[in-house]
Design an enzyme around this catalytic site. Structure first.
Site, PDB file in Angstrom:
ATOM      1  N   ASP A  35      84.573-127.757  -2.784  1.00  0.00           N
ATOM      2  CA  ASP A  35      84.216-128.806  -3.739  1.00  0.00           C
ATOM      3  C   ASP A  35      85.439-129.266  -4.535  1.00  0.00           C
ATOM      4  OD1 ASP A  35      82.658-130.517  -5.218  1.00  0.00           O
ATOM      5  OD2 ASP A  35      81.301-128.994  -5.979  1.00  0.00           O
ATOM      6  N   ASP A  36      85.641-130.578  -4.601  1.00  0.00           N
ATOM      7  CA  ASP A  36      86.674-131.175  -5.467  1.00  0.00           C
ATOM      8  C   ASP A  36      88.105-130.797  -5.082  1.00  0.00           C
ATOM      9  OD1 ASP A  36      84.645-132.312  -6.920  1.00  0.00           O
ATOM     10  OD2 ASP A  36      85.168-131.414  -8.833  1.00  0.00           O
ATOM     11  N   CYS A  45      80.048-135.910  -4.791  1.00  0.00           N
ATOM     12  CA  CYS A  45      79.509-134.775  -4.029  1.00  0.00           C
ATOM     13  C   CYS A  45      78.355-135.117  -3.086  1.00  0.00           C
ATOM     14  CB  CYS A  45      79.059-133.679  -4.986  1.00  0.00           C
ATOM     15  SG  CYS A  45      80.398-132.921  -5.922  1.00  0.00           S
ATOM     16  N   HIS A  93      74.593-130.957  -1.992  1.00  0.00           N
ATOM     17  CA  HIS A  93      74.709-130.971  -3.450  1.00  0.00           C
ATOM     18  C   HIS A  93      73.462-130.372  -4.083  1.00  0.00           C
ATOM     19  CE1 HIS A  93      75.915-132.328  -7.435  1.00  0.00           C
ATOM     20  NE2 HIS A  93      74.694-132.813  -7.603  1.00  0.00           N
ATOM     21  N   ASP A 110      84.879-132.007   0.138  1.00  0.00           N
ATOM     22  CA  ASP A 110      83.930-133.135   0.060  1.00  0.00           C
ATOM     23  C   ASP A 110      84.566-134.401  -0.504  1.00  0.00           C
ATOM     24  OD1 ASP A 110      84.142-132.118  -2.520  1.00  0.00           O
ATOM     25  OD2 ASP A 110      81.988-132.024  -2.887  1.00  0.00           O
ATOM     26  N   HIS A 111      85.698-134.290  -1.187  1.00  0.00           N
ATOM     27  CA  HIS A 111      86.453-135.460  -1.659  1.00  0.00           C
ATOM     28  C   HIS A 111      87.710-134.980  -2.361  1.00  0.00           C
ATOM     29  CE1 HIS A 111      84.476-134.243  -5.326  1.00  0.00           C
ATOM     30  NE2 HIS A 111      83.307-134.529  -4.798  1.00  0.00           N
TER      31      HIS A 111
END
Length: 490
Positions: free
Chosen positions: A39-40, A78, A132, A316-317
């Protein structure tokens, strides 16, 4: 008679041998799949050239496979990004752009990755944050561990949270960072790794698709103190807070996600000291999840599963840690939509491909089709395509563009594309596709760009070409961008 019995035994042995070969070939043609879904995480890793990241385990994984230098997500937030990966469908196909709408609230019949693999005899395992929404698509998982909380362990922070709750501050989080002197399992990602290791022991004799969802470096930047101690706050530089000249007024967000944490000013820029502390916390969290990756990979080796398992490491990004004076994701800028992606598999080209970097333009939406291809399954219709040709030949000429979207409310849609060197974005009326404003940024040598070159005659040919490429994915006379998002619960 003995002669016939002997012949029967020979025939039986031949059939048994062939059956075993068929079983071996089937296993070889349908490998296990292990996905680290982080994540992130931007490409702030040693293997991607970071001078500040300490990530030996992820770097080792990169040395064993293909590292993609130009991988992109379909939306820098997300829920829609994860849905896109797990369905092989873009956000504009699903019509879900916010974090408030679970996939199955809208799409009952979409065939997801775990659903397809489960139907084809795989054990499907979800650990930590995969979707998510914790239990979205729950019927498709053979085993699912709920993502848990406890972001704070220090007594003073627990007391603070209780105080805020008594004061009625329901929407205020605790501090934006924490460095408790605890073991890895005290925080949730350590427990995710522990569950992954225990589960690998249970499914070692089965075919499996396992997602290991690691929540850090998502806020709050909470990680065991030993990972904070790896990094010196004063070694970090404060990024330029300058905004790109002539940038669209809604291109960046007000980074409200960070502002919701205790101790973060409600408006204005952060001071240099707090900025460096947060950057240190981000790096500590990255080192923390790197250690969890190492533990799981060691178990894979110890159980003799490494050669029969395709391993994917992805995010995810991307993320901003102070660049442009902004934080978090939620935009179409390069640093938010570019992500790390590493794929390691057993292949006849294995030795030649170990540690190879590919500059092919690839997208997270391609992962589903890639796994369908690798595991010899028949998959549903997808917006992505298999990356096997790139894995076999990382220097191959591939897609001309990678695209992403980000809405601003229900009326404006940001459509963006990159060719690997230039990023072109159009902010459009979500119904009519009328262009409200365009942006053109050069990214030949940097993730950052500080001048919007759209409309500059010197770059007219570049903009014309990029506009044409964008319209292959987002036609100017296209259908309205469908919004399937559910209203946020109050």
């Amino acid at each position: 008679m003995k002669k016939y019995i002997h012949i029967i035994f020979i025939l039986f042995g031949f059939l048994l041998s062939n059956a075993q070969k068929l079983k071996t070939n089937k296993t070889k043609n349908q490998p296990n799949v292990l996905v680290f879904y982080v994540d992130d995480l931007r490409a702030e890793l040693g293997c991607y050239g970071s001078k500040t990241a300490i990530t030996p385990n992820i770097d080792k994984l990169a040395s064993e496979g293909v590292m993609f230098n130009k991988a992109y997500v379909q939306q820098a937030i997300c829920a829609p990004s994860r849905m896109s990966t797990l369905t092989g469908l873009r956000p504009e196909t699903l019509g879900i752009y916010s974090i408030f709408t679970p996939l199955r609230k809208v799409h009952k019949d979409v065939v997801t990755m775990p659903q397809l693999f489960k139907e084809n005899g795989y054990k499907t395992i979800s650990l930590g944050k995969v979707y998510h929404h914790s239990f979205d698509d729950k019927e498709s998982w053979t085993t699912q561990f709920e993502k848990d909380g406890n972001s704070y362990l220090k007594p003073e922070n627990i007391t603070l949270l209780e105080k805020l709750k008594k004061e009625g501050n329901k929407n205020l989080n605790g501090p934006a960072f924490e460095d408790a002197d605890v073991e890895d399992e005290a925080y949730k990602d350590g427990r995710v790794a522990k569950n992954a290791i225990e589960t690998l022991h249970k499914v070692k004799d089965d075919k499996f698709l396992m997602f290991v969802g690691l929540s850090k470096p998502h806020l709050p930047f909470s990680a065991p103190k030993k990972y904070w101690d790896l990094h010196n706050k004063n070694d970090f530089e404060v990024p330029s807070r300058g905004k790109p000249k002539d940038m669209y007024k809604l291109a960046l967000t007000n980074w409200g996600e960070l502002r919701g944490y205790y101790g973060i000013p409600a408006e204005g820029d952060l001071d240099d000291d707090l900025t460096k502390t947060l950057i240190q916390g981000y790096h500590a969290c990255v080192s923390y999840i790197d250690a969890q990756v190492g533990k799981v990979m060691q178990t894979l080796e110890a159980l003799d599963l490494r050669k029969s398992t395709m391993v994917i490491f992805m995010s995810d990004h991307g993320y901003k840690i102070g660049e442009y004076g902004a934080w978090n994701k939620h935009s179409n800028v390069e640093i938010d939509v570019r992500v790390p992606l590493i794929i390691s598999r057993e292949t006849k080209y294995e030795s030649r491909l170990a540690g190879v970097t590919s500059d092919a333009l690839v997208e997270n939406v391609d992962i589903f089709s890639t796994l369908v291809d690798v595991c010899n399954l028949k998959g549903p219709k997808s917006d992505g395509k298999s990356l096997i040709p790139v894995l076999d030949n990382p220097k191959i000429k591939w897609d001309e563009i990678a695209t992403s979207v980000y809405p601003r409310g229900n009326k404006i849609m940001g459509c963006t594309s990159t060719d690997g060197e230039w990023r072109y974005t159009e902010w459009r009326d979500a119904k009519t596709h009328e262009v409200i404003q365009a942006e053109l940024y050069e990214h030949k040598n940097s993730l950052l760009s500080f001048v919007n070159l759209s409309g500059n005659l010197k770059y007219a040919l570049v903009e014309k070409r990029m506009k044409s490429l964008l319209e292959t994915q987002f036609p100017k006379n296209g259908k309205p961008f469908l919004q399937n998002d559910q209203p946020r619960k109050k």
